[in-house]
Design a protein around this motif. Sequence first.
Motif, PDB file in Angstrom:
ATOM      1  N   ALA A   1       0.798  -1.225   0.000  1.00 12.82           N
ATOM      2  CA  ALA A   1       0.000   0.000   0.000  1.00 12.82           C
ATOM      3  C   ALA A   1       0.830   1.275   0.000  1.00 12.82           C
ATOM      4  O   ALA A   1       0.330   2.336  -0.372  1.00 12.82           O
ATOM      5  N   VAL A   2       2.097   1.196   0.418  1.00 11.83           N
ATOM      6  CA  VAL A   2       2.905   2.405   0.610  1.00 11.83           C
ATOM      7  C   VAL A   2       4.206   2.301  -0.168  1.00 11.83           C
ATOM      8  O   VAL A   2       4.919   1.295  -0.081  1.00 11.83           O
ATOM      9  N   SER A   3       4.502   3.337  -0.934  1.00 12.68           N
ATOM     10  CA  SER A   3       5.792   3.467  -1.616  1.00 12.68           C
ATOM     11  C   SER A   3       6.372   4.832  -1.301  1.00 12.68           C
ATOM     12  O   SER A   3       5.634   5.824  -1.212  1.00 12.68           O
ATOM     13  N   VAL A   4       7.685   4.891  -1.137  1.00  9.79           N
ATOM     14  CA  VAL A   4       8.378   6.150  -0.876  1.00  9.79           C
ATOM     15  C   VAL A   4       9.541   6.253  -1.846  1.00  9.79           C
ATOM     16  O   VAL A   4      10.022   5.251  -2.385  1.00  9.79           O
ATOM     17  N   GLY A   5      10.008   7.483  -2.075  1.00 10.64           N
ATOM     18  CA  GLY A   5      11.110   7.620  -3.006  1.00 10.64           C
ATOM     19  C   GLY A   5      11.631   9.036  -3.106  1.00 10.64           C
ATOM     20  O   GLY A   5      11.170   9.954  -2.418  1.00 10.64           O
TER      21      GLY A   5
END
Length: 315
Positions: A81-85
């Motif tokens: 559900a969560v992506s960071v970048g």
Amino acid sequence: MQDFDNLLTSFPVLANDSAVAAAQAQQGLGQTMRQGFFAGAGQFGMQLHGGFSWTDRNPTTVGARRTNSGAVSLGYGVSDAVSVGVTASFAGTSLANNGFDMSAGPGLAAWARYSAGGAAGTGLQAEAAFGWSRAEGEITRGRLLANVDLATGSSSLETWGGTASIGYGMELGGWLVTPHAGLTHYQTTRAAYTETGASFNASYDEMQVSRTDLTLGVTGEIRVGAQGTLSFGAGIERALGGQDAVLSGTSDIPGMTTFNIPASFVANQTRGYVTAGYAHDFGNGMTLSGDLRVGHAVYGTSPEVRGGLALGFSF
């Protein structure tokens, strides 16, 4: 000998040039902050993006503007559900008939995306980003004015920004429909500088230009074959407030030893837009996508056209 009336006119013209240059810098940072994507849980993803924006000139008022940019984004799937970048970009802007001649400059952004339904895009959707960009170059006063010496100085445009949005994805008759709302704030600083090269020169104070936009929109996506996705969108942006460009400083011109001149260009407070895009999943962790957006620019009546291509990898 100089035309004294045109010499005085060169200052409000430069104030207007400053407003347009700041708006274009903010638009470029907005593109950098919106390069987020979803990666699978525990997976890394990379996206290479090339984009442009173009706005034609308005006769006797705002000149044409073009920004070309390239960006590299690296993301990680914290969960399904969560992506960071993070995104690093490099952009160059051309401002026709404008006193600002800025070199291509860097941009950076950190972003995060949430989807209750993961990559399917269903349920609650949210994203946020924070970014920075900078460009340096020369600013010239007196361009396109008869019998006025050109006065030039070196300065920079530095922009900080933040954006956050929320939406909800629903499956309706084979379409994924997502209404969304977002807030974006920009703060641009033109550094203080001093002119040289003219019979009458000026020194300028630091200038601050800011804008906060509310965006309301909707997107629709539909599968095309086994690997393609076609998307359309529409929305409006509404300026909620900000700080306009004001040119202040001192000069050796009689009657203008000090000055404080606001830009006279009036920004478009409500701006509509439409979008279209296509994404193709090659099935081996690689995707290719393209998008096009047409809408109102911050200044002028000519439409702003944006587009780009992105190549994504997961590993």
